[in-house]
Design a protein around this motif. Structure first.
Motif, PDB file in Angstrom:
ATOM      1  N   UNK A  75       0.792  -1.230   0.061  1.00  0.00           N
ATOM      2  CA  UNK A  75      -0.029   0.054  -0.075  1.00  0.00           C
ATOM      3  C   UNK A  75       0.702   1.313   0.125  1.00  0.00           C
ATOM      4  N   UNK A  76       0.392   2.339  -0.506  1.00  0.00           N
ATOM      5  CA  UNK A  76       0.943   3.642  -0.567  1.00  0.00           C
ATOM      6  C   UNK A  76       0.927   4.249   1.020  1.00  0.00           C
ATOM      7  N   UNK A  77       0.002   3.557   1.716  1.00  0.00           N
ATOM      8  CA  UNK A  77      -0.203   3.894   3.258  1.00  0.00           C
ATOM      9  C   UNK A  77       0.426   2.730   3.962  1.00  0.00           C
ATOM     10  N   UNK A  78       1.472   2.807   4.887  1.00  0.00           N
ATOM     11  CA  UNK A  78       1.996   1.732   5.562  1.00  0.00           C
ATOM     12  C   UNK A  78       1.107   1.323   6.634  1.00  0.00           C
ATOM     13  N   UNK A  79       0.336   2.033   7.242  1.00  0.00           N
ATOM     14  CA  UNK A  79      -0.654   1.698   8.352  1.00  0.00           C
ATOM     15  C   UNK A  79      -1.790   0.572   7.628  1.00  0.00           C
ATOM     16  N   UNK A  80      -2.061   0.703   6.533  1.00  0.00           N
ATOM     17  CA  UNK A  80      -2.919  -0.264   5.809  1.00  0.00           C
ATOM     18  C   UNK A  80      -2.428  -1.715   5.621  1.00  0.00           C
ATOM     19  N   UNK A  81      -1.168  -1.726   5.445  1.00  0.00           N
ATOM     20  CA  UNK A  81      -0.673  -2.971   5.267  1.00  0.00           C
ATOM     21  C   UNK A  81      -0.863  -4.199   6.288  1.00  0.00           C
ATOM     22  N   UNK A  82      -1.218  -5.423   6.041  1.00  0.00           N
ATOM     23  CA  UNK A  82      -1.951  -6.646   6.633  1.00  0.00           C
ATOM     24  C   UNK A  82      -3.244  -6.163   7.249  1.00  0.00           C
ATOM     25  N   UNK A  83      -3.871  -5.338   6.782  1.00  0.00           N
ATOM     26  CA  UNK A  83      -5.284  -5.079   7.202  1.00  0.00           C
ATOM     27  C   UNK A  83      -6.141  -5.971   6.307  1.00  0.00           C
ATOM     28  N   UNK A  84      -7.247  -6.656   7.080  1.00  0.00           N
ATOM     29  CA  UNK A  84      -8.223  -7.252   6.241  1.00  0.00           C
ATOM     30  C   UNK A  84      -9.358  -6.521   5.912  1.00  0.00           C
ATOM     31  N   UNK A  85     -10.074  -6.714   4.746  1.00  0.00           N
ATOM     32  CA  UNK A  85     -11.150  -6.009   4.272  1.00  0.00           C
ATOM     33  C   UNK A  85     -12.275  -6.991   3.938  1.00  0.00           C
ATOM     34  N   UNK A  86     -13.622  -6.866   4.588  1.00  0.00           N
ATOM     35  CA  UNK A  86     -14.331  -8.132   4.259  1.00  0.00           C
ATOM     36  C   UNK A  86     -14.804  -7.858   2.730  1.00  0.00           C
ATOM     37  N   UNK A  87     -14.950  -9.154   2.000  1.00  0.00           N
ATOM     38  CA  UNK A  87     -15.212  -9.259   0.716  1.00  0.00           C
ATOM     39  C   UNK A  87     -16.683  -8.807   0.491  1.00  0.00           C
ATOM     40  N   UNK A  88     -17.594  -9.400   1.268  1.00  0.00           N
ATOM     41  CA  UNK A  88     -18.908  -9.118   1.400  1.00  0.00           C
ATOM     42  C   UNK A  88     -19.522  -7.605   1.515  1.00  0.00           C
ATOM     43  N   UNK A  89     -18.576  -6.686   2.100  1.00  0.00           N
ATOM     44  CA  UNK A  89     -19.313  -5.337   2.587  1.00  0.00           C
ATOM     45  C   UNK A  89     -18.188  -4.286   1.715  1.00  0.00           C
ATOM     46  N   UNK A  90     -17.420  -4.828   0.946  1.00  0.00           N
ATOM     47  CA  UNK A  90     -16.467  -3.727   0.436  1.00  0.00           C
ATOM     48  C   UNK A  90     -16.678  -3.708  -1.030  1.00  0.00           C
ATOM     49  N   UNK A  91     -16.238  -2.504  -1.597  1.00  0.00           N
ATOM     50  CA  UNK A  91     -15.988  -2.419  -3.137  1.00  0.00           C
ATOM     51  C   UNK A  91     -15.128  -3.229  -3.675  1.00  0.00           C
ATOM     52  N   UNK A  92     -14.005  -3.391  -2.998  1.00  0.00           N
ATOM     53  CA  UNK A  92     -12.846  -4.380  -3.410  1.00  0.00           C
ATOM     54  C   UNK A  92     -13.435  -5.624  -3.541  1.00  0.00           C
ATOM     55  N   UNK A  93     -14.019  -6.071  -2.635  1.00  0.00           N
ATOM     56  CA  UNK A  93     -14.929  -7.334  -2.483  1.00  0.00           C
ATOM     57  C   UNK A  93     -15.614  -7.692  -3.763  1.00  0.00           C
TER      58      UNK A  93
END
Length: 182
Positions: A75-93
């Motif tokens: 990520x361009x933002x190191x604070x985001x690295x290793x963070x989990x994003x839900x598939x069913x509730x996100x645009x990326x998902x």
């Protein structure tokens, strides 16, 4: 020459410049992939940095699918690295599961996608979607969707088809880098 013709020419010039940047990034990434002294992490970080510069983006994230969601790997933002994003509730998902890219300008005012915006680390949980433009494309490996690249920018930085083409090409370079690293 009419104003409409001038605007069309300017748009064509912008598309040509973006295409030139895409080709340059592809060549530079290929050189990194072939450089045996470079790690996959270094190559992905290079891709993120250059994508952020070319698209004037505030954030660029590369996420891969895991059993419990999409994990931000780079990520361009190191604070985001290793963070989990839900598939069913996100645009990326949504992009990962539908296998269809998303381009939205002024996300805050999009009634469907604004509900799927997953807040960044610095935001309050459940915060309203910020006023951003977003383009997300899938990353594939051997024809299977394995993740996404997510690009966010200020709302006045409007994304269009040429930006989606650029991000899709970047996603292919990510796949190539992963294949070569394996």
């Amino acid at each position: 020459m009419s104003e409409a013709q001038q605007a069309e020419m300017a748009g064509g010039d912008a598309h040509a410049q973006l295409r030139e940047q895409q080709l340059r990034l592809t060549r530079e990434t290929d050189e990194l992939i072939l450089d045996l002294t470079k790690t996959l992490e270094e190559t992905l970080q290079f891709i993120i940095t250059r994508t952020q510069q070319v698209l004037n983006a505030s954030h660029v994230d590369i996420m891969f699918e895991y059993a419990n969601g999409l994990r931000v790997e780079s990520s361009s933002d190191p604070a985001e690295i290793e963070r989990f994003i839900p598939i069913d509730r996100s645009i990326s998902g949504l992009v990962l599961s539908s296998r269809m890219p998303v381009v939205v300008n002024d996300l805050q005012n999009d009634p469907v996608l604004s509900e799927r915006y997953w807040p960044r680390v610095e935001m309050e949980p459940g915060a309203q979607a910020p006023p951003v433009s977003v383009v997300v494309a899938e990353i594939t490996l051997d024809g299977q969707a394995i993740g996404v690249i997510n690009v966010e920018a200020a709302p006045d930085n409007r994304f269009g088809d040429s930006h989606l083409e650029f991000v899709t090409a970047v996603a292919r370079q990510i796949s190539l880098a992963i294949t070569h690293a394996a």
